[in-house]
Design a protein around this motif. Structure first.
Motif, mmCIF file in Angstrom:
data_model
loop_
_atom_site.group_PDB
_atom_site.id
_atom_site.type_symbol
_atom_site.label_atom_id
_atom_site.label_comp_id
_atom_site.label_asym_id
_atom_site.label_seq_id
_atom_site.Cartn_x
_atom_site.Cartn_y
_atom_site.Cartn_z
ATOM 1 N N GLN A 657 -103.173 39.061 -84.324
ATOM 2 C CA GLN A 657 -104.243 39.143 -83.318
ATOM 3 C C GLN A 657 -104.612 37.712 -82.943
ATOM 4 O O GLN A 657 -105.641 37.196 -83.344
ATOM 5 N N ILE A 658 -103.714 37.068 -82.169
ATOM 6 C CA ILE A 658 -103.715 35.604 -82.082
ATOM 7 C C ILE A 658 -104.030 35.086 -80.677
ATOM 8 O O ILE A 658 -103.597 33.998 -80.296
ATOM 9 N N SER A 659 -104.797 35.847 -79.907
ATOM 10 C CA SER A 659 -105.173 35.404 -78.567
ATOM 11 C C SER A 659 -105.999 34.120 -78.639
ATOM 12 O O SER A 659 -106.648 33.819 -79.643
ATOM 13 N N THR A 660 -105.959 33.359 -77.550
ATOM 14 C CA THR A 660 -106.777 32.150 -77.458
ATOM 15 C C THR A 660 -108.245 32.539 -77.563
ATOM 16 O O THR A 660 -108.708 33.439 -76.860
ATOM 17 N N ALA A 661 -108.987 31.867 -78.425
ATOM 18 C CA ALA A 661 -110.397 32.219 -78.614
ATOM 19 C C ALA A 661 -111.138 32.132 -77.283
ATOM 20 O O ALA A 661 -111.015 31.152 -76.546
ATOM 21 N N GLY A 662 -111.907 33.193 -76.999
ATOM 22 C CA GLY A 662 -112.655 33.248 -75.752
ATOM 23 C C GLY A 662 -111.948 33.971 -74.633
ATOM 24 O O GLY A 662 -112.443 33.990 -73.507
ATOM 25 N N GLU A 694 -116.990 41.905 -91.609
ATOM 26 C CA GLU A 694 -117.004 43.141 -92.400
ATOM 27 C C GLU A 694 -116.088 43.054 -93.621
ATOM 28 O O GLU A 694 -116.476 43.448 -94.724
ATOM 29 N N VAL A 695 -114.847 42.570 -93.437
ATOM 30 C CA VAL A 695 -113.890 42.610 -94.546
ATOM 31 C C VAL A 695 -114.050 41.424 -95.476
ATOM 32 O O VAL A 695 -113.597 41.470 -96.626
ATOM 33 N N GLY A 696 -114.685 40.342 -95.015
ATOM 34 C CA GLY A 696 -114.875 39.168 -95.852
ATOM 35 C C GLY A 696 -113.853 38.092 -95.570
ATOM 36 O O GLY A 696 -112.688 38.369 -95.270
ATOM 37 N N ASP A 697 -114.283 36.839 -95.681
ATOM 38 C CA ASP A 697 -113.433 35.694 -95.357
ATOM 39 C C ASP A 697 -112.159 35.646 -96.182
ATOM 40 O O ASP A 697 -111.121 35.152 -95.713
ATOM 41 N N ASP A 698 -112.215 36.156 -97.406
ATOM 42 C CA ASP A 698 -111.050 36.074 -98.287
ATOM 43 C C ASP A 698 -110.006 37.144 -97.995
ATOM 44 O O ASP A 698 -108.920 37.119 -98.584
ATOM 45 N N ASN A 699 -110.313 38.080 -97.099
ATOM 46 C CA ASN A 699 -109.421 39.213 -96.864
ATOM 47 C C ASN A 699 -108.869 39.246 -95.442
ATOM 48 O O ASN A 699 -108.473 40.293 -94.936
ATOM 49 N N ILE A 700 -108.840 38.089 -94.818
ATOM 50 C CA ILE A 700 -108.328 37.942 -93.462
ATOM 51 C C ILE A 700 -107.851 36.504 -93.310
ATOM 52 O O ILE A 700 -108.354 35.600 -93.993
ATOM 53 N N PHE A 701 -106.869 36.283 -92.467
ATOM 54 C CA PHE A 701 -106.319 34.940 -92.249
ATOM 55 C C PHE A 701 -106.782 34.455 -90.875
ATOM 56 O O PHE A 701 -106.214 34.836 -89.854
ATOM 57 N N ILE A 702 -107.804 33.632 -90.861
ATOM 58 C CA ILE A 702 -108.356 33.109 -89.614
ATOM 59 C C ILE A 702 -107.858 31.685 -89.403
ATOM 60 O O ILE A 702 -107.812 30.880 -90.330
ATOM 61 N N PHE A 703 -107.503 31.371 -88.168
ATOM 62 C CA PHE A 703 -107.002 30.026 -87.865
ATOM 63 C C PHE A 703 -107.425 29.656 -86.440
ATOM 64 O O PHE A 703 -107.868 30.479 -85.650
ATOM 65 N N GLY A 704 -107.249 28.395 -86.113
ATOM 66 C CA GLY A 704 -107.300 27.945 -84.732
ATOM 67 C C GLY A 704 -108.671 27.573 -84.218
ATOM 68 O O GLY A 704 -109.695 27.712 -84.895
ATOM 69 N N LEU A 705 -108.671 27.080 -82.977
ATOM 70 C CA LEU A 705 -109.900 26.651 -82.311
ATOM 71 C C LEU A 705 -110.796 27.841 -82.024
ATOM 72 O O LEU A 705 -110.317 28.933 -81.730
ATOM 73 N N THR A 706 -112.092 27.619 -82.107
ATOM 74 C CA THR A 706 -113.050 28.636 -81.681
ATOM 75 C C THR A 706 -113.195 28.573 -80.159
ATOM 76 O O THR A 706 -112.709 27.648 -79.507
ATOM 77 N N ALA A 707 -113.901 29.549 -79.595
ATOM 78 C CA ALA A 707 -114.107 29.565 -78.143
ATOM 79 C C ALA A 707 -114.832 28.299 -77.687
ATOM 80 O O ALA A 707 -114.477 27.694 -76.662
ATOM 81 N N ASP A 708 -115.837 27.888 -78.445
ATOM 82 C CA ASP A 708 -116.565 26.668 -78.078
ATOM 83 C C ASP A 708 -115.667 25.443 -78.194
ATOM 84 O O ASP A 708 -115.718 24.533 -77.351
ATOM 85 N N MET A 765 -103.681 27.053 -74.928
ATOM 86 C CA MET A 765 -103.779 26.262 -76.163
ATOM 87 C C MET A 765 -102.776 26.694 -77.234
ATOM 88 O O MET A 765 -103.063 26.669 -78.429
ATOM 89 N N VAL A 766 -101.607 27.068 -76.785
ATOM 90 C CA VAL A 766 -100.555 27.459 -77.723
ATOM 91 C C VAL A 766 -100.182 26.283 -78.616
ATOM 92 O O VAL A 766 -100.087 26.412 -79.854
ATOM 93 N N LEU A 767 -99.963 25.126 -78.017
ATOM 94 C CA LEU A 767 -99.558 23.952 -78.787
ATOM 95 C C LEU A 767 -100.695 23.444 -79.663
ATOM 96 O O LEU A 767 -100.478 23.005 -80.792
ATOM 97 N N ALA A 768 -101.920 23.530 -79.151
ATOM 98 C CA ALA A 768 -103.080 23.039 -79.906
ATOM 99 C C ALA A 768 -103.281 23.813 -81.196
ATOM 100 O O ALA A 768 -103.751 23.258 -82.200
ATOM 101 N N ASP A 769 -102.941 25.088 -81.199
ATOM 102 C CA ASP A 769 -103.163 25.932 -82.377
ATOM 103 C C ASP A 769 -101.917 26.085 -83.254
ATOM 104 O O ASP A 769 -101.966 26.783 -84.276
ATOM 105 N N PHE A 770 -100.825 25.460 -82.876
ATOM 106 C CA PHE A 770 -99.564 25.669 -83.591
ATOM 107 C C PHE A 770 -99.663 25.300 -85.066
ATOM 108 O O PHE A 770 -99.300 26.074 -85.945
ATOM 109 N N ARG A 771 -100.164 24.106 -85.372
ATOM 110 C CA ARG A 771 -100.196 23.650 -86.760
ATOM 111 C C ARG A 771 -101.112 24.521 -87.610
ATOM 112 O O ARG A 771 -100.768 24.895 -88.741
ATOM 113 N N ALA A 772 -102.264 24.888 -87.063
ATOM 114 C CA ALA A 772 -103.185 25.751 -87.815
ATOM 115 C C ALA A 772 -102.559 27.126 -88.052
ATOM 116 O O ALA A 772 -102.750 27.741 -89.112
#
Length: 825
Positions: A657-662, A694-708, A765-772
């Motif tokens: 679920q890797i859409s650009t934030a925002g 809901e599921v908790g930070d430890d139970n999901i893999f979040i990465f990348g820039l936020t919308a802001d 921002m595909v390239l911007a989020d690549f490393r994360a």
């Protein structure tokens, strides 16, 4: 069987759906009397029609009971207008909702038939494309399950979107003729048809009281005919209705031309008229395609509103009661023409003056916004509206005049506010349909917390300031009946055995599973179910693509509409990086992985279609490389639809679920995957944020820039060239794509992708989020090597998905927006 045939011919019997013998007798009766086939020679299609017609009789009886109760109780109704309703196959759903699947299966087995084989005879109704249509279907299910008086309206597309095949790595579109063998679930309402008018001119005059009146004359008319499909709720006596409109010519055949030998001209009107309900979303890269799309939207809106007003007047006689008795929900901007159409009906047909008609209209409509992307906010050229719907353009102009008067009072001297809030975009000479829907509605809702905040703060800030409280949030949801109970029976049975079945109508009951995440025996059973689902998915994909996946590998799945903002391209960049790492023995060597991608690109969306081709070129290289293919495989699943989703989602380990934030309004695929025990890798976008909470930070893999952070990065002057130059891994991946490594026969094949990333500034921002993204995927790999911890987290994802039921969404709509109550039956 012969004695059953004899009984069927001698007399009809009312079916007892809990008695196997009664079901068998009823089946033979329907086979003989309705389907017209000898049961001794009947094939699977005959049996499908037989079971369908048997259930259709029950649907009709319950539907009549529901309708009578609604009229008897003077119930306030909600009408849900949507261009898409992706209902999925109906047979197994109805059996599940009626609680008779096991009895029907036993009855058919006694007659030598297999229910699963029979169910495969049913095509997917091609009434939508993606999340918008699946959401609408979930909402109808939840309304019926919880006894809310709801009614859906849409178009009976003959061909739907298109059927997708992959040929030479490229998407090829074919007509999806899902109706070619008929639809046993529909009820044709020959007596329910309405004229829908186009073109013509406006004649205005003074009536006997000196009031200005207008008539729309010299129009070209099309007839809208109603087809009803009954919608069942789970273990509920209430039946909702989905009314779909089919376009019919008012002059189907011209005998004069036929007798002259001009056979084409003889049926020209019929052919032209019926194109309105042929195909979902005609390609709009031409003016004719755009005009057809506009006509489609008005066609279904006009027919629906004429039907709604006629139904109201049969029961209440007084139009002033409309806001008390009905609410109309506009699902996105496609039905926004309902606002001027309601005004036209109230004024031109029923003789109301402007002010009372406008008060009634604004008290009826509510609008759901589904996008933050400016280019996805629908607009129509003024010239086209003037040509196709001249009366409606006049009404829109008057609405805008009155609206801008209020804007001047609220923002005196602010010309920018006037420009931004106008329904007319003077710079492009187009009508802004989202603005029209906002002005004409009493409530506007976003579909996730972040989405609603951005709507209020960034997209429509002046509207929010002008009408405090008008913008509200209703986070989307999915129905657990189809997206767990029906599509994943193994996990459903395990859950029900462990905590009971309350979760089927109250998903928050899943919280009782949380302690079982620490139970090693339950974890083992949970993962055994997942293994069976993965084996089923592997076989399913082998049949579609010829590529066999290893069920022991991590099933990494991204299935959704192909679009730049959904960033299937980022997924491919990671796959190429894995390919390089495995082939060259880099450390750490990732575990075995099967990357599964599926989805359709709009026919005119050339870059999205090019991304599909890149995925298939990369898959061809990897899957045929003996050094890599045992550790990495890539599969593009063609023609992704509801039926494919019902196999894919239960078998996924990782949900992309890797859409650009925002950019993503909400998403519902993210909810379905987590509900079925997949872990999510995603950005802080749409409903991912609420899933994380809901599921908790430890139970999901979040990465990348936020919308802001995305907005700030662009404001500072984002340079994609610099990002690539500073990341050697990324540079190598990009060089492989652009140098023709994956397309040696055409080395410049992917230069358009290169241009989108560099010349056009890497908008998403595909390239911007690549490393994360790579770092998050490394964490996925590490965790998958620890099956016990992975299972624990997967169980907690299931247990904490209670918020994401469409039941909760519908309760919120019912209480906060629609003001409706459950029916008493």
């Amino acid at each position: 069987m012969d004695h059953l045939v004899k009984d069927a011919l001698e007399g009809d019997r009312r079916v007892d759906t809990q008695d196997v013998d009664s079901i068998q007798r009823a089946l033979i009766t329907y086979m003989v009397r309705v389907v017209g086939t000898d049961p001794r020679s009947a094939g699977p299609r005959d049996w499908f029609l037989t079971v369908s017609h048997l259930l259709k009789g029950i649907l009709s009886e319950r539907g009549m009971t529901t309708s009578r109760a609604q009229y008897g109780q003077g119930t306030r109704r909600v009408y849900y207008l949507s261009m898409e309703f992706l209902t999925g196959r109906r047979l197994m759903k109805h059996l599940l909702d009626f609680g008779v699947e096991s009895k029907m299966r036993e009855a058919l087995e006694g007659l030598g038939q297999d229910l699963d084989a029979i169910a495969e005879e049913e095509p997917d109704p091609a009434l939508g494309n993606g999340g918008l249509g699946r959401l609408a279907a979930c909402f109808l299910d939840s309304m019926a399950t919880h006894r809310y008086p709801g009614y859906g309206y849409g178009i009976r597309y003959q061909f739907g979107m298109f059927s997708q095949t992959i040929e030479d790595g490229q998407q090829v579109e074919h007509p999806d003729n899902w109706l070619h063998r008929g639809n046993p679930w529909e009820f044709v309402r020959y007596g329910v048809n309405y004229p829908v008018r186009f073109h013509g001119r406006i004649v205005c005059f003074k009536d006997e009281k000196g009031r200005q009146k207008c008539q729309w004359v010299d129009t070209e008319d099309v007839l809208a005919m109603a087809y009803d499909m009954k919608v069942t709720g789970y273990d509920s006596p209430v039946i909702s209705n989905l009314r779909l409109w089919s376009a019919q010519s008012t002059n189907a055949f011209d005998l004069r031309y036929f007798n002259q030998g001009n056979y084409i001209e003889a049926v020209k009107d019929k052919t032209t008229s019926e194109t309105l309900s042929k195909v979902l979303y005609p390609m709009d890269s031409t003016v004719l395609g755009q005009e057809l799309r506009l006509k489609q939207e008005y066609f279904f809106v006009s027919a629906s509103l004429q039907d709604i007003v006629a139904r109201h007047l049969r029961a209440h006689k007084d139009l002033a009661l409309l806001p008390d008795k009905i609410t109309i929900q506009l699902n996105d901007t496609h039905p926004a023409l309902a606002v001027p159409e309601m005004m036209r009906i109230l004024m031109d047909v029923h003789g109301l003056d402007w002010e009372p008609a406008w008060d009634l209209t604004r008290g009826i409509f509510c609008y759901t916004n589904h996008t933050l992307l400016p280019e996805a906010l629908e607009t129509w050229p003024i010239g086209m509206l003037e040509h196709v719907l001249p009366r409606h353009l006049e009404i829109i102009y008057q609405i805008n005049h009155d609206h801008l008067q209020q804007v001047r009072f609220r923002f005196p001297g602010d010309m920018e506010a006037l420009r931004r809030m106008s329904l007319v975009d003077d710079s492009t000479q187009r009508i802004r349909m989202a603005h029209l829907a906002i002005v004409g509605s009493k409530r506007v809702n976003g579909v996730a917390a972040l989405h609603t905040r951005l709507l209020r703060e960034n997209v429509f800030p002046e509207f929010d300031e002008m009408s405090p409280g008008k913008f509200v949030n209703v986070t989307n949801g999915v129905t657990q009946r189809r997206w767990l109970l029906q599509c994943n029976p193994g996990l459903s049975d395990l859950i029900t055995e462990a905590i009971g079945d309350a979760w089927t109508t109250d998903l928050t009951a899943l919280t009782a599973l949380e302690p079982l995440a620490e139970d090693s025996a339950f974890r083992a059973r949970f993962m055994a179910v997942k293994r069976i689902n993965k084996e089923r998915l592997a076989v399913h994909m082998k049949g579609l693509t010829g590529v066999m996946a290893d069920p022991d590998s991590l099933f990494d799945v991204q299935v959704k509409r192909i679009h730049e903002y959904k960033r299937q391209l980022l997924n491919v960049l990671h796959v190429i990086h894995l390919y390089i790492t495995i082939r060259e023995g880099g450390a750490p060597v990732p575990g075995p992985r099967t990357v599964i991608v599926g989805g359709k690109a709009a026919p005119g969306y050339h870059l999205a279609k090019l991304i599909i081709r890149l995925i298939n070129d990369v898959a061809l290289t990897i899957n045929n490389d003996p050094q890599v293919r045992d550790r990495l495989r890539v599969i593009f699943m063609p023609n992704y639809n509801v039926s494919n989703a019902e196999v894919t989602i239960p078998g996924a380990d990782l949900s992309e679920q890797i859409s650009t934030a925002g950019t993503e309004a909400s998403g519902t695929g993210n909810m379905k995957f987590a509900l079925n025990g997949a872990l999510t890798i995603g950005t802080l976008d749409g409903a991912n944020i609420e899933i994380k909470e809901e599921v908790g930070d430890d139970n999901i893999f979040i990465f990348g820039l936020t919308a802001d952070e995305v907005a700030q990065t662009k404001q500072r002057g984002y340079n994609p060239w610099r990002v690539v130059e500073e990341d050697a891994d990324l540079k190598r991946v990009i060089d492989m794509i652009t140098s023709g490594f994956f397309s040696p026969q055409q080395v410049n094949r992917y230069h358009a992708i290169r241009d989108a990333l560099f010349e056009e500034g890497d908008r998403y921002m595909v390239l911007a989020d690549f490393r994360a993204y790579l770092d998050a995927q490394a964490a996925v790999d590490a965790l998958y090597q620890d099956p016990e911890t992975w299972a624990r987290k997967a169980i907690l994802n299931v247990a904490r998905m209670g918020l994401f039921s469409s039941d909760r969404s519908i309760h919120t709509y019912a209480d906060d927006i629609w003001s409706i109550k459950p029916m008493e039956l």
